[in-house]
Design a protein around this motif. Structure first.
Motif, PDB file in Angstrom:
ATOM      1  N   TYR A  52       0.841  -1.207   0.000  1.00 18.47           N
ATOM      2  CA  TYR A  52       0.000   0.000   0.000  1.00 18.47           C
ATOM      3  C   TYR A  52       0.873   1.253   0.000  1.00 18.47           C
ATOM      4  N   ALA A  78       2.704   3.340   5.642  1.00 19.54           N
ATOM      5  CA  ALA A  78       1.389   2.727   5.845  1.00 19.54           C
ATOM      6  C   ALA A  78       1.411   1.935   7.148  1.00 19.54           C
ATOM      7  N   CYS A 120      -5.081   5.818  -6.371  1.00 22.35           N
ATOM      8  CA  CYS A 120      -4.316   4.629  -5.980  1.00 22.35           C
ATOM      9  C   CYS A 120      -5.168   3.352  -6.060  1.00 22.35           C
ATOM     10  N   TYR A 122      -4.800   0.517  -4.532  1.00 18.96           N
ATOM     11  CA  TYR A 122      -5.044  -0.027  -3.188  1.00 18.96           C
ATOM     12  C   TYR A 122      -6.166   0.746  -2.511  1.00 18.96           C
ATOM     13  N   SER A 123      -6.158   2.066  -2.661  1.00 18.37           N
ATOM     14  CA  SER A 123      -7.217   2.883  -2.067  1.00 18.37           C
ATOM     15  C   SER A 123      -8.565   2.546  -2.689  1.00 18.37           C
ATOM     16  N   THR A 126      -9.802  -0.782  -1.264  1.00 16.67           N
ATOM     17  CA  THR A 126     -10.207  -0.786   0.140  1.00 16.67           C
ATOM     18  C   THR A 126     -11.379   0.144   0.422  1.00 16.67           C
TER      19      THR A 126
END
Length: 137
Positions: A52, A78, A120, A122-123, A126
């Motif tokens: 991340y 992170a 992002c 990953y963002s 999630t």
């Protein structure tokens, strides 16, 4: 989605190994002391945090280039926490800490982080699933 790249890794639990298909990752896994382990291997939360942080830093670089902003001295940390969730199972929470230079303190830096958070992968993955807090340092 048209995949540009697919990473492949295999693991056999928290007290085993994690190995990528290309051999670049070959790590022993173990429980952290905080969870009753002996800290003799990495754990999924550390791997997620590393991924991340790297992904978010790259997203930050992308949005910074688009706005012609220098982020060469920026680093992202992170913090991935594992805990009990409301259902009695386990859940994750993330804090992304951005060390920003003086010219990006305040609203300018926060706005850049928000743009990176919208970009992002990953963002995106999630969002709505786990809490992610953005912190400027």
């Amino acid at each position: 989605m048209d995949a540009l790249y697919t990473a492949v890794a295999t693991a056999n639990g928290r007290e085993g190994r994690a190995v990528s298909s290309d051999g670049q990752i070959d790590l022993p896994l173990g429980f952290p002391k905080a969870m009753g382990g002996d800290d003799q291997g990495t754990n999924p939360e550390q791997l997620f945090a590393a991924g991340y942080a790297a992904c978010f830093a790259s997203a930050l670089g992308l949005v910074a280039r688009q706005s012609r902003t220098d982020v060469s001295d920026v680093s992202i940390t992170a913090e991935v926490s594992l805990g009990k969730d409301a259902d009695g199972g386990f859940g994750l929470a993330v804090v992304l800490r951005a060390e920003l230079p003086d010219h990006l303190q305040g609203e300018a830096g926060q706005a850049l982080l928000e743009k990176a958070h919208a970009t992002c992968p990953y963002s995106k993955a999630t969002r709505g699933n786990i809490p992610v807090e953005l912190v400027v340092e």
